[in-house]
Design a protein around this motif. Structure first.
Motif, PDB file in Angstrom:
ATOM      1  N   THR A   9     -13.796  20.552   3.469  1.00  0.00           N
ATOM      2  CA  THR A   9     -12.458  20.674   4.042  1.00  0.00           C
ATOM      3  C   THR A   9     -12.504  20.622   5.568  1.00  0.00           C
ATOM      4  O   THR A   9     -11.620  20.035   6.203  1.00  0.00           O
ATOM      5  N   THR A  41      -0.473  19.152   4.736  1.00  0.00           N
ATOM      6  CA  THR A  41       0.108  18.682   3.477  1.00  0.00           C
ATOM      7  C   THR A  41      -0.979  18.198   2.534  1.00  0.00           C
ATOM      8  O   THR A  41      -0.948  18.475   1.326  1.00  0.00           O
ATOM      9  N   PHE A  42      -1.934  17.476   3.077  1.00  0.00           N
ATOM     10  CA  PHE A  42      -3.050  16.979   2.256  1.00  0.00           C
ATOM     11  C   PHE A  42      -3.781  18.133   1.576  1.00  0.00           C
ATOM     12  O   PHE A  42      -4.055  18.097   0.374  1.00  0.00           O
ATOM     13  N   PHE A  46      -2.546  18.504  -2.321  1.00  0.00           N
ATOM     14  CA  PHE A  46      -3.490  17.703  -3.102  1.00  0.00           C
ATOM     15  C   PHE A  46      -4.865  18.344  -3.257  1.00  0.00           C
ATOM     16  O   PHE A  46      -5.325  18.600  -4.366  1.00  0.00           O
ATOM     17  N   PHE A  47      -5.545  18.609  -2.148  1.00  0.00           N
ATOM     18  CA  PHE A  47      -6.947  19.000  -2.226  1.00  0.00           C
ATOM     19  C   PHE A  47      -7.155  20.383  -2.836  1.00  0.00           C
ATOM     20  O   PHE A  47      -7.965  20.553  -3.754  1.00  0.00           O
ATOM     21  N   ALA A  50      -6.473  20.648  -6.568  1.00  0.00           N
ATOM     22  CA  ALA A  50      -7.543  19.989  -7.321  1.00  0.00           C
ATOM     23  C   ALA A  50      -8.764  20.889  -7.429  1.00  0.00           C
ATOM     24  O   ALA A  50      -9.387  20.998  -8.491  1.00  0.00           O
ATOM     25  N   MET A 170      -8.445  12.735 -10.096  1.00  0.00           N
ATOM     26  CA  MET A 170      -7.927  13.450  -8.926  1.00  0.00           C
ATOM     27  C   MET A 170      -7.947  12.564  -7.698  1.00  0.00           C
ATOM     28  O   MET A 170      -7.032  12.598  -6.868  1.00  0.00           O
ATOM     29  N   PHE A 173      -4.982  10.422  -6.837  1.00  0.00           N
ATOM     30  CA  PHE A 173      -3.834  11.060  -6.203  1.00  0.00           C
ATOM     31  C   PHE A 173      -4.047  11.312  -4.713  1.00  0.00           C
ATOM     32  O   PHE A 173      -3.121  11.120  -3.918  1.00  0.00           O
ATOM     33  N   PHE A 174      -5.259  11.770  -4.309  1.00  0.00           N
ATOM     34  CA  PHE A 174      -5.370  12.126  -2.891  1.00  0.00           C
ATOM     35  C   PHE A 174      -6.124  11.120  -2.014  1.00  0.00           C
ATOM     36  O   PHE A 174      -6.025  11.186  -0.793  1.00  0.00           O
ATOM     37  N   MET A 177      -3.938   9.219   0.540  1.00  0.00           N
ATOM     38  CA  MET A 177      -3.646   9.942   1.784  1.00  0.00           C
ATOM     39  C   MET A 177      -4.808   9.806   2.771  1.00  0.00           C
ATOM     40  O   MET A 177      -4.588   9.707   3.977  1.00  0.00           O
TER      41      MET A 177
END
Length: 280
Positions: A9, A41-42, A46-47, A50, A170, A173-174, A177
Motif C-alpha cells: 500500500t 478512493t483506490f 477497491f484495495f 479486496a 480482483m 476491478f482495481f 485505476m
C-alpha cells in the motif's frame, strides 16, 4: 498477506504521487487535491475491501500460513490490518509529495521503486526464508492440509490455486485505476508544464511498460536477488539472523551504488516518467 500489504500500500500511494509530480509541485497541501482523493478512493473502495475479503476467505494464506481459520485472528489485528492498508498508502503519498515539493522528482519515483523491492522481498524471503513457500501454497486445493516448511505448489499455484484466480478477478476491478492513475497523471503533467515542449509526453504504452516493467520485472528480480543473498549467507553461517543482518545491508548498499544513484539504471527508468526536474 498481513506481512506484505503494508509495504504494498505504501508503494501504491508513493507511486500515484510520483506520477502526478508536476501537478503536485503546484499544490500547497498534500491532502487537499484531486490526486490524493483518487489515491484514497483506490484504497478505500477497491484495495482494502479486496484484502479484507482474502483475509476472511483465505486466512491461512493471508496470515502467511500462521492462522488456521479466521477465528484465530484477534479482532484488533483484523482492524489494524484494514486501517494500515489505508494509512500506509497515505504515508507513501505524503513522503513522495514532500520530495516533489523539494523539486526531487527522481527521489519520489525511487520511493515507490524501493517500496516495491521491499514488498517482493517480504513475500519471497519473509522472516525465516520461507516466504515464497508460504505464498505459493493454497490449503483449499491440497485436501485441507496445513502448510509445513518445505511445502509449496510452485508454478501450479498460478493455475490450480483458488487464491490465484481470486486475485485475478480482483485485479479486473482495481487494475484499471492503476492504469488510469499512471497514464493520465504522467501525461497530464507533461501537457500542463510550459517548460516541456508540446508533443513530448510519453505515450500510454511507454508509461505502462516503464511502470509495470519496473514493478513486476525489475523490482521483483532485485527482491529475488536479495532473497538469494540472505539465504546464501544463512547457509554459509548457519544462522538465519546473521543472513538478514549482513545480507540486507549488503544488498541495499550494492543496489544503491550500482542501480539507484543518478545516472544509473533505476534513475534512467524513472526519467522516462518525468524527463527533467525543476532547475535542470
Amino acid at each position: 498477506m498481513l506481512t506484505v500489504d503494508w509495504a504494498w500500500t505504501y508503494a501504491f500511494g508513493a507511486g500515484f504521487a510520483a506520477c502526478a509530480a508536476r501537478q503536485l509541485k503546484k499544490e500547497e497541501k498534500p491532502f487537499d487535491n484531486q490526486w490524493y482523493v483518487f489515491t484514497l478512493t483506490f484504497f478505500s473502495v477497491f484495495f482494502v475491501p479486496a484484502c479484507v475479503y482474502l483475509l476472511w476467505e483465505h486466512p491461512q494464506w493471508e496470515s502467511a500460513q500462521l492462522a488456521k481459520t479466521f477465528t484465530d485472528l484477534p479482532a484488533w489485528l483484523v482492524t489494524g490490518y484494514a486501517v494500515t492498508n489505508v494509512t500506509q498508502g497515505i504515508l507513501g503519498f505524503w513522503v513522495s509529495f514532500k520530495l516533489i515539493k523539494k523539486g526531487n522528482y527522481y527521489a519520489a519515483h525511487a520511493n515507490w521503486m524501493a517500496a516495491w523491492i521491499l514488498m517482493w522481498f517480504l513475500a519471497f524471503c519473509g522472516w525465516d526464508c520461507t516466504g515464497y513457500q508460504r505464498w505459493l501454497y493454497d490449503m483449499s486445493v491440497n485436501n485441507g492440509q496445513y502448510w509445513t516448511p518445505g511445502t509449496h505448489m510452485g508454478v501450479r499455484f498460478f493455475y490450480a490455486s483458488k487464491i490465484w484466480w481470486t486475485l485475478v478477478v480482483m485485479g479486473i476491478f482495481f487494475v484499471p485505476m492503476l492504469i488510469h492513475g499512471s497514464v493520465s497523471f504522467v501525461r497530464n503533467g507533461f501537457k500542463e508544464d510550459p517548460s516541456i515542449p508540446a508533443g513530448t509526453a510519453p505515450g500510454p504504452i511507454r508509461i505502462l511498460a516503464v511502470v509495470f516493467g519496473a514493478q513486476y520485472v525489475v523490482c521483483l528480480g532485485l527482491a529475488i536477488l536479495a532473497t538469494l543473498c540472505v539465504m546464501g549467507l544463512r547457509n554459509l553461517t548457519g544462522s538465519t539472523l546473521t543472513g538478514y543482518l549482513i545480507g540486507v545491508p549488503l544488498f541495499s548498499i550494492a543496489t544503491y551504488v550500482l542501480l539507484f544513484r543518478r545516472g544509473m539504471p533505476m534513475n534512467l527508468i524513472a526519467r522516462q516518467l518525468y524527463v527533467k526536474e525543476p532547475g535542470e
